[in-house]
Scaffold this motif. Structure first.
Motif, mmCIF file in Angstrom:
data_model
loop_
_atom_site.group_PDB
_atom_site.id
_atom_site.type_symbol
_atom_site.label_atom_id
_atom_site.label_comp_id
_atom_site.label_asym_id
_atom_site.label_seq_id
_atom_site.Cartn_x
_atom_site.Cartn_y
_atom_site.Cartn_z
ATOM 1 N N TRP A 85 -5.255 4.431 4.421
ATOM 2 C CA TRP A 85 -4.016 3.764 4.845
ATOM 3 C C TRP A 85 -2.772 4.464 4.300
ATOM 4 O O TRP A 85 -1.654 4.167 4.724
ATOM 5 C CB TRP A 85 -4.023 2.310 4.388
ATOM 6 C CG TRP A 85 -4.993 1.459 5.146
ATOM 7 C CD1 TRP A 85 -6.250 1.105 4.765
ATOM 8 C CD2 TRP A 85 -4.803 0.869 6.425
ATOM 9 N NE1 TRP A 85 -6.852 0.334 5.724
ATOM 10 C CE2 TRP A 85 -5.987 0.168 6.759
ATOM 11 C CE3 TRP A 85 -3.731 0.856 7.332
ATOM 12 C CZ2 TRP A 85 -6.126 -0.530 7.956
ATOM 13 C CZ3 TRP A 85 -3.880 0.153 8.523
ATOM 14 C CH2 TRP A 85 -5.061 -0.520 8.816
ATOM 15 N N ASN A 88 -0.242 8.304 6.352
ATOM 16 C CA ASN A 88 1.121 8.477 6.883
ATOM 17 C C ASN A 88 2.087 8.890 5.789
ATOM 18 O O ASN A 88 2.899 9.817 5.969
ATOM 19 C CB ASN A 88 1.597 7.165 7.515
ATOM 20 C CG ASN A 88 0.859 6.819 8.777
ATOM 21 O OD1 ASN A 88 -0.319 6.455 8.733
ATOM 22 N ND2 ASN A 88 1.521 6.921 9.923
ATOM 23 N N ASN A 168 -5.799 5.546 11.752
ATOM 24 C CA ASN A 168 -4.857 6.169 10.822
ATOM 25 C C ASN A 168 -4.657 7.650 11.102
ATOM 26 O O ASN A 168 -3.615 8.213 10.763
ATOM 27 C CB ASN A 168 -5.324 5.962 9.387
ATOM 28 C CG ASN A 168 -4.958 4.602 8.838
ATOM 29 O OD1 ASN A 168 -3.838 4.360 8.413
ATOM 30 N ND2 ASN A 168 -5.917 3.680 8.878
ATOM 31 N N ALA A 171 -1.560 9.307 12.681
ATOM 32 C CA ALA A 171 -0.378 9.735 11.924
ATOM 33 C C ALA A 171 -0.043 11.200 12.169
ATOM 34 O O ALA A 171 1.117 11.609 12.057
ATOM 35 C CB ALA A 171 -0.604 9.498 10.432
ATOM 36 N N PRO A 179 1.897 3.133 8.456
ATOM 37 C CA PRO A 179 0.788 3.072 9.421
ATOM 38 C C PRO A 179 0.939 1.939 10.437
ATOM 39 O O PRO A 179 0.072 1.060 10.553
ATOM 40 C CB PRO A 179 -0.436 2.867 8.525
ATOM 41 C CG PRO A 179 0.086 2.095 7.359
ATOM 42 C CD PRO A 179 1.503 2.596 7.135
ATOM 43 N N ALA A 182 -1.913 1.931 13.129
ATOM 44 C CA ALA A 182 -3.192 1.534 12.544
ATOM 45 C C ALA A 182 -3.208 0.045 12.205
ATOM 46 O O ALA A 182 -4.238 -0.621 12.342
ATOM 47 C CB ALA A 182 -3.471 2.357 11.291
ATOM 48 N N THR A 183 -2.075 -0.488 11.772
ATOM 49 C CA THR A 183 -1.985 -1.910 11.468
ATOM 50 C C THR A 183 -2.174 -2.747 12.728
ATOM 51 O O THR A 183 -2.839 -3.796 12.712
ATOM 52 C CB THR A 183 -0.631 -2.234 10.820
ATOM 53 O OG1 THR A 183 -0.482 -1.463 9.618
ATOM 54 C CG2 THR A 183 -0.516 -3.707 10.473
#
Length: 265
Positions: A85, A88, A168, A171, A179, A182-183
């Motif tokens: 995580w 980025n 992720n 990125a 992120p 990704a979230t």
């Protein structure tokens, strides 16, 4: 993956574990936060089932087992790959450049740079939910079927981790210091805590084929429970889907590496 890489992975996680345990209050707070998060979900399920006897044919103990399985996969992501995580941030600041000159795959370096200790709470709460569900379901598992259940559970964990890594890895193209993408993908994964049958066809296909969260919870759980609604047979594909998803996630990360041009620091 060679044993040397696995050893390095374990040592990196161990180093972070020792660092975090220096602050025991922080550790306890994170563990309690994980437990509370899982318990809130259980409260929601309990509230729903005070109004209805079943949800698309799923009784409360069956849903608790599903919820527990998804919780276990989430705990594994948080405990064993939480560092991804921070990709980025590492790309944005140029810190990622240091990963490129070390004799250790960059993807494993990123995954093993952090341990999310809220995962300990997730793990404990999910195990407690799993035990409760099994006691109320009275499943009769032969040694062979029990082994198959473990394989499906492990496959669900691998699938969940692979999706997080792939999300992720975006990125390398997006360039944001946080992120966000990704979230958003992670939020979609929360849909897998409930039976896929409650969603429309398009959404079911999306979280089974495009983002295979269904193989990280609902489909393996359907087979473990011995359901006869057609989803159980798909659950047997979980090991193959886990290998495919892991391979695609690694390939995507490697593709991002090839286009990476440093942060310019």
């Amino acid at each position: 993956m060679s044993m040397r890489y696995l050893t390095l992975y374990r040592r990196c996680l161990g180093a972070h574990l020792r660092a975090v345990l220096e602050y025991q209050a922080d550790f306890c707070i994170l563990v309690v936060a994980g437990i509370v998060t899982q318990c809130l979900g259980l409260v929601f399920l309990g509230t729903v089932f005070t109004r209805i006897p079943s949800l698309h044919g799923w009784r409360l103990p069956e849903l608790v087992l599903l919820y527990a399985l998804v919780g276990l996969t989430q705990a594994a992501v948080t405990l064993f790959s939480d560092g991804i995580w921070f990709l980025n941030h590492a790309l944005h600041t140029g810190e990622f450049d240091y990963r490129l000159v070390r004799p250790y795959p960059p993807v494993l370096q990123m995954m093993s740079t952090q341990i999310g200790f809220s995962g300990v709470g997730d793990l404990l709460a999910s195990l407690a939910l799993l035990v409760w569900a099994l006691l109320h379901l009275h499943l009769h598992l032969s040694p062979l079927r029990a082994a198959a259940c473990l394989v499906l559970a492990a496959s669900a964990v691998v699938t969940r981790i692979a999706i997080v890594v792939a999300a992720n890895a975006s990125a390398f193209w997006i360039g944001s210091p946080s992120p966000t993408f990704a979230t958003a993908v992670h939020s979609i994964g929360e849909l897998s805590r409930y039976p896929l049958s409650i969603y429309g066809l398009g959404l079911r296909l999306f979280i089974t084929v495009v983002l295979p969260f269904g193989f990280a919870g609902f489909l393996p759980a359907s087979w473990i429970l011995g359901r006869t609604d057609g989803y159980a047979r798909l659950g047997l594909l979980s090991p193959a889907v886990a290998l495919l998803t892991a391979g695609l996630a690694y390939a995507l990360f490697q593709r991002g590496l090839r286009r990476y041009e440093s942060a310019g620091h």
